[in-house]
Scaffold this motif. Structure first.
Motif, PDB file in Angstrom:
ATOM      1  N   THR A   1       6.533  60.771 -26.940  1.00 10.72           N
ATOM      2  CA  THR A   1       5.102  60.517 -27.087  1.00 10.72           C
ATOM      3  C   THR A   1       4.513  61.463 -28.127  1.00 10.72           C
ATOM      4  O   THR A   1       5.012  62.580 -28.322  1.00 10.72           O
ATOM      5  CB  THR A   1       4.367  60.701 -25.752  1.00 10.72           C
TER       6      THR A   1
ATOM      7  N   ARG B   1      -3.479  56.029 -26.304  1.00  8.38           N
ATOM      8  CA  ARG B   1      -3.828  56.799 -25.105  1.00  8.38           C
ATOM      9  C   ARG B   1      -4.638  55.949 -24.140  1.00  8.38           C
ATOM     10  O   ARG B   1      -5.463  55.140 -24.539  1.00  8.38           O
ATOM     11  CB  ARG B   1      -4.636  58.031 -25.510  1.00  8.38           C
TER      12      ARG B   1
ATOM     13  N   THR C   1      -5.499  57.064 -16.625  1.00  6.91           N
ATOM     14  CA  THR C   1      -4.965  56.516 -15.375  1.00  6.91           C
ATOM     15  C   THR C   1      -5.495  57.344 -14.206  1.00  6.91           C
ATOM     16  O   THR C   1      -6.196  58.346 -14.398  1.00  6.91           O
ATOM     17  CB  THR C   1      -3.428  56.560 -15.376  1.00  6.91           C
TER      18      THR C   1
ATOM     19  N   GLU D   1      -4.409  61.332 -18.140  1.00  5.55           N
ATOM     20  CA  GLU D   1      -4.126  60.602 -19.365  1.00  5.55           C
ATOM     21  C   GLU D   1      -2.653  60.229 -19.458  1.00  5.55           C
ATOM     22  O   GLU D   1      -1.784  60.891 -18.887  1.00  5.55           O
ATOM     23  CB  GLU D   1      -4.537  61.432 -20.590  1.00  5.55           C
ATOM     24  N   ALA D   2      -2.406  59.144 -20.184  1.00  8.12           N
ATOM     25  CA  ALA D   2      -1.035  58.687 -20.439  1.00  8.12           C
ATOM     26  C   ALA D   2      -0.939  58.291 -21.906  1.00  8.12           C
ATOM     27  O   ALA D   2      -1.881  57.715 -22.472  1.00  8.12           O
ATOM     28  CB  ALA D   2      -0.676  57.516 -19.533  1.00  8.12           C
TER      29      ALA D   2
ATOM     30  N   PHE E   1       3.447  53.385 -21.370  1.00 10.97           N
ATOM     31  CA  PHE E   1       2.508  54.498 -21.283  1.00 10.97           C
ATOM     32  C   PHE E   1       3.039  55.519 -20.276  1.00 10.97           C
ATOM     33  O   PHE E   1       3.293  55.186 -19.117  1.00 10.97           O
ATOM     34  CB  PHE E   1       1.125  54.002 -20.874  1.00 10.97           C
ATOM     35  N   ILE E   2       3.205  56.747 -20.746  1.00 11.47           N
ATOM     36  CA  ILE E   2       3.822  57.797 -19.941  1.00 11.47           C
ATOM     37  C   ILE E   2       2.756  58.829 -19.555  1.00 11.47           C
ATOM     38  O   ILE E   2       2.137  59.447 -20.424  1.00 11.47           O
ATOM     39  CB  ILE E   2       4.949  58.501 -20.730  1.00 11.47           C
ATOM     40  N   PRO E   3       2.511  59.017 -18.255  1.00 12.16           N
ATOM     41  CA  PRO E   3       1.497  59.992 -17.826  1.00 12.16           C
ATOM     42  C   PRO E   3       1.875  61.417 -18.239  1.00 12.16           C
ATOM     43  O   PRO E   3       3.055  61.768 -18.308  1.00 12.16           O
ATOM     44  CB  PRO E   3       1.499  59.849 -16.297  1.00 12.16           C
TER      45      PRO E   3
END
Length: 256
Positions: free
Chosen positions: A22, A35, A38, A42-43, A52-54
């Motif tokens: 990311t 971005r 969540t 943020e992710a 999307f990776i937190p």
């Protein structure tokens, strides 16, 4: 007919092995597309698989400074190139070992000749009872030819085999690291020996020779086509443009 690899996702596979990548770009419009908020914070979108990776991004800065991440077809090409690199590496190691064996054989040639001359007459009567003419068998004729070879010729043969093995190992390193020079070495080094393989096939067809010939032709055509070497299909400029066009960061920047 079922096609198990039809929906195979190279991006997800690679992220599963190496982890997600990311990046938080300083360009506001681009960052907004990468971005989301969540329930856990943020992710950021992975530059390889698009998920999307937190959590905090792995890096921040201008989009130009983001890591170059292979995805899609580029990942598949990298996988195939590394399979070819493994094959070249195994072949190179075997050739170097063969060169060493020829070198040691040269030093013990006289001893082996005496051993061969001593034991062949003893084994011949036993073989004749079984209906086998030892003198006419392939292995014995090959051993006799090797023992009769001039030591100087053996030295040249061992050096030639060693050089070929070193070339194969160089190809393996270049292909594994996905360096452009390695791709050039692989194409040239493989193409040079294709006429020799054709001659060997015309002389005698064996499954091993057929497989080796097919693999080498595939390697030359595949690398030429996908890497656009020697100006083929637009050359390096077209290759770099293709890679950038497949970059998720470039796609999102164009959309922004």
């Amino acid at each position: 007919m079922r096609k198990p690899f039809r929906t195979f996702d190279w991006n997800v596979r690679n992220c599963g092995w190496r982890g997600h990548v990311t990046w938080a770009p300083t360009e506001a419009a681009l960052a907004e597309r990468l971005r989301v908020e969540t329930v856990v914070g943020e992710a950021w979108r992975c530059l390889r698989c698009g998920s999307f990776i937190p959590g905090e991004p792995h890096g921040r800065g201008p989009a130009e400074d983001a890591p170059i991440v292979l995805r899609g077809r580029a990942l598949r090409d990298a996988f195939i190139l590394r399979l070819l690199a493994v094959e070249r590496g195994i072949r190179g190691v075997l050739l170097v070992a063969l060169a060493y064996g020829i070198y040691r054989f040269e030093g013990a040639q006289n001893s082996l000749q005496r051993l061969f001359d001593d034991y062949l007459p003893r084994l011949s009567p036993v073989a004749e009872h079984a209906g086998v003419d030892l003198q006419a068998t392939g292995p014995v004729r090959l051993i006799q030819k090797a023992l009769e070879t001039d030591p100087h010729t053996l030295t040249l043969i061992s050096l030639g085999v060693l050089a070929y093995g070193a070339l194969e190992l160089l190809e393996a390193v270049g292909l594994w690291l996905m360096k452009r020079w390695g791709e050039y070495v692989a194409v040239v080094g493989t193409a040079v020996f294709i006429p020799v393989e054709i001659y060997e096939l015309l002389e005698r067809v064996t499954w091993l020779r057929v497989v080796a010939f097919a693999l080498n032709v595939f390697a030359v055509v595949y690398i030429l086509w996908t890497k656009r070497l020697f100006g083929f299909r637009g050359g390096r400029a077209a290759f770099e443009t293709e890679r950038h066009s497949e970059s998720l960061l470039e796609v999102e920047r164009a959309a922004a």
